[in-house]
Design a protein around this motif. Sequence first.
Motif, PDB file in Angstrom:
ATOM      1  N   UNK A 179      15.104   0.874   7.889  1.00 16.32           N
ATOM      2  CA  UNK A 179      13.842   0.991   7.182  1.00 16.32           C
ATOM      3  C   UNK A 179      12.908   1.928   7.906  1.00 16.32           C
ATOM      4  N   UNK A 180      11.759   2.189   7.291  1.00 13.11           N
ATOM      5  CA  UNK A 180      10.804   3.137   7.828  1.00 13.11           C
ATOM      6  C   UNK A 180       9.434   2.485   7.916  1.00 13.11           C
ATOM      7  N   UNK A 181       8.759   2.701   9.016  1.00  8.04           N
ATOM      8  CA  UNK A 181       7.387   2.208   9.173  1.00  8.04           C
ATOM      9  C   UNK A 181       6.460   3.129   8.406  1.00  8.04           C
ATOM     10  N   UNK A 182       5.839   2.622   7.336  1.00  6.87           N
ATOM     11  CA  UNK A 182       5.000   3.468   6.487  1.00  6.87           C
ATOM     12  C   UNK A 182       3.541   3.468   6.932  1.00  6.87           C
ATOM     13  N   UNK A 183       3.103   2.440   7.618  1.00  9.61           N
ATOM     14  CA  UNK A 183       1.814   2.470   8.318  1.00  9.61           C
ATOM     15  C   UNK A 183       1.791   1.329   9.315  1.00  9.61           C
ATOM     16  N   UNK A 197       6.486  -8.564   1.872  1.00  7.53           N
ATOM     17  CA  UNK A 197       5.339  -7.858   1.301  1.00  7.53           C
ATOM     18  C   UNK A 197       5.324  -8.026  -0.209  1.00  7.53           C
ATOM     19  N   UNK A 198       4.154  -7.805  -0.810  1.00  6.28           N
ATOM     20  CA  UNK A 198       4.038  -7.821  -2.264  1.00  6.28           C
ATOM     21  C   UNK A 198       4.111  -9.196  -2.884  1.00  6.28           C
ATOM     22  N   UNK A 252       0.817  -1.215   0.000  1.00  8.08           N
ATOM     23  CA  UNK A 252       0.000   0.000   0.000  1.00  8.08           C
ATOM     24  C   UNK A 252       0.848   1.261   0.000  1.00  8.08           C
ATOM     25  N   UNK A 253       2.092   1.161   0.443  1.00  7.78           N
ATOM     26  CA  UNK A 253       2.929   2.357   0.557  1.00  7.78           C
ATOM     27  C   UNK A 253       4.385   2.033   0.253  1.00  7.78           C
ATOM     28  N   UNK A 254       4.607   1.134  -0.674  1.00 11.04           N
ATOM     29  CA  UNK A 254       5.976   0.770  -1.042  1.00 11.04           C
ATOM     30  C   UNK A 254       6.667  -0.111  -0.033  1.00 11.04           C
ATOM     31  N   UNK A 255       5.922  -0.739   0.864  1.00 12.92           N
ATOM     32  CA  UNK A 255       6.548  -1.592   1.874  1.00 12.92           C
ATOM     33  C   UNK A 255       7.123  -2.857   1.250  1.00 12.92           C
ATOM     34  N   UNK A 256       8.163  -3.352   1.865  1.00 13.78           N
ATOM     35  CA  UNK A 256       8.802  -4.603   1.436  1.00 13.78           C
ATOM     36  C   UNK A 256       8.737  -5.676   2.514  1.00 13.78           C
ATOM     37  N   UNK A 257       8.297  -5.282   3.706  1.00 16.93           N
ATOM     38  CA  UNK A 257       8.341  -6.192   4.848  1.00 16.93           C
ATOM     39  C   UNK A 257       7.160  -5.909   5.764  1.00 16.93           C
ATOM     40  N   UNK A 258       6.602  -6.980   6.335  1.00 14.68           N
ATOM     41  CA  UNK A 258       5.568  -6.835   7.362  1.00 14.68           C
ATOM     42  C   UNK A 258       6.096  -7.410   8.669  1.00 14.68           C
ATOM     43  N   UNK A 286       0.603  -4.651  13.732  1.00 17.58           N
ATOM     44  CA  UNK A 286       1.038  -5.114  12.416  1.00 17.58           C
ATOM     45  C   UNK A 286       1.557  -3.887  11.686  1.00 17.58           C
ATOM     46  N   UNK A 287       2.845  -3.902  11.347  1.00 21.58           N
ATOM     47  CA  UNK A 287       3.489  -2.726  10.763  1.00 21.58           C
ATOM     48  C   UNK A 287       4.090  -3.049   9.409  1.00 21.58           C
ATOM     49  N   UNK A 288       3.872  -2.143   8.457  1.00 18.96           N
ATOM     50  CA  UNK A 288       4.470  -2.253   7.126  1.00 18.96           C
ATOM     51  C   UNK A 288       5.753  -1.429   7.100  1.00 18.96           C
ATOM     52  N   UNK A 289       6.821  -2.049   6.605  1.00 15.36           N
ATOM     53  CA  UNK A 289       8.143  -1.419   6.629  1.00 15.36           C
ATOM     54  C   UNK A 289       8.680  -1.287   5.208  1.00 15.36           C
ATOM     55  N   UNK A 290       9.141  -0.101   4.866  1.00 17.49           N
ATOM     56  CA  UNK A 290       9.844   0.124   3.607  1.00 17.49           C
ATOM     57  C   UNK A 290      11.338   0.133   3.916  1.00 17.49           C
ATOM     58  N   UNK A 291      12.033  -0.890   3.431  1.00 16.81           N
ATOM     59  CA  UNK A 291      13.470  -0.994   3.689  1.00 16.81           C
ATOM     60  C   UNK A 291      14.228   0.015   2.830  1.00 16.81           C
TER      61      UNK A 291
END
Length: 412
Positions: A371-375, A330-331, A306-312, A358-363
């Motif tokens: 990485x950054x928690x995008x949501x 993710x993905x 949903x926001x470019x995440x690569x990891x949950x 449950x956090x979505x992370x963009x590495x």
Amino acid sequence: MQIVELPLTSQQSRIVLGLVLAAAAGPTVSPLLAQDEVPTGLARLEMERSRQCVPVLARLDALEGQLEPLAVRSQRMIALANAIALEDRSTAEPFDTADALEAEVAAWFDRDLELATAFIETEDEALVAERDQARQAIKEAVSGALADVQAEADSIITSAGSLTTSVGGCDGAILVRPAVLEACEGVESPVCEPARNGGTDSPYRFVDDVADLWQVEEVRPWTSPSPLGVAPDGQIGGARTVGYARNGNVTLTVAFSPLLGSRDEFTPEQLERFQAIVDSAGFAFEHPSVAFVPALALRASVPEPLAGETLYVLHFDSPDNADPLWTGEAGTGTVVEATFPVAPRHLGRLAAGHPLSFTAVAEDEGDAGSGEAVYSMQFTPLNQSPATSALMGYMSEQLSADVQQLVPVGGR
């Protein structure tokens, strides 16, 4: 049952423990606090879902019309089968003698009564054998007819085409009205009229803007567990508690329960780990052929980022100070589904009511290990402590005996 286990790698651990909250995401202190900013890819995904759901819902509506007579037919045959099993014709009367199968069942009841009466008078064992053969034959006739109905239903479902979209399901989804109206031009679908005119009787829900969709949140208390037992469908069930959270069309469930399976399904390393957890947690479990470990089962409806995440990450505490239980890719194009053992220290946190997130992370591509928690979405802790504590007490005191009763040693 095969366990799906995704252990943390050293890099993922560093990412999780070094998460930086996205500036617009805000703290995840309250499970009722809405996300402040819509994930960057949500608009494209939800607009596409809404457009694709117009023809999908039309196919579903037509399919339901085709399957309805078969559903009625199957329910009637189940009633006939139950009447035969109970040897009580009154539960299935009146019979439709214009229907060949029902006429056959009615004739069997008549003949069975004659044979039973004759046996009382003569005590001829041959009559018992004849009754048994006739009962088996009528059971097979009803079962065969039911299988034919199921095969016809399966064929209809197969020929109906895709009943989902490339970005997720339509059943229960909240749709974006402008996208639906665009797709409804020149098309007939049961969702079109409600989208145009609305109404409280409509089974469909709409928002006028994707930003409004992301503000729709729902959390449910953890369910109360029951003992392990045999469900009406013959499967072993119970002994689980489930948490639920929703943001827009993203739904999450996490179920805490004993993971049970044949020891042959697991590797020696897995069995050794299971036993270490069981021993450390103080659970008493003995069965020569069944393995047990307390586990969590996660399901998340995020087939696409949903926001470019690569990891949950499923974790305790806030994303910037996460205590992770599980990470996954993710993905993948499918919903996230994973089942994994729960370590004793995490069992303690569950029982204490520490909420799960449950956090979505963009590495970061150029900075390995960050990485950054995008949501992030949080499960409510409401009823978590009582439900999980009661289930752990059951695992400690009664689970082993119940499993031995349901799966007798030696198959007796």
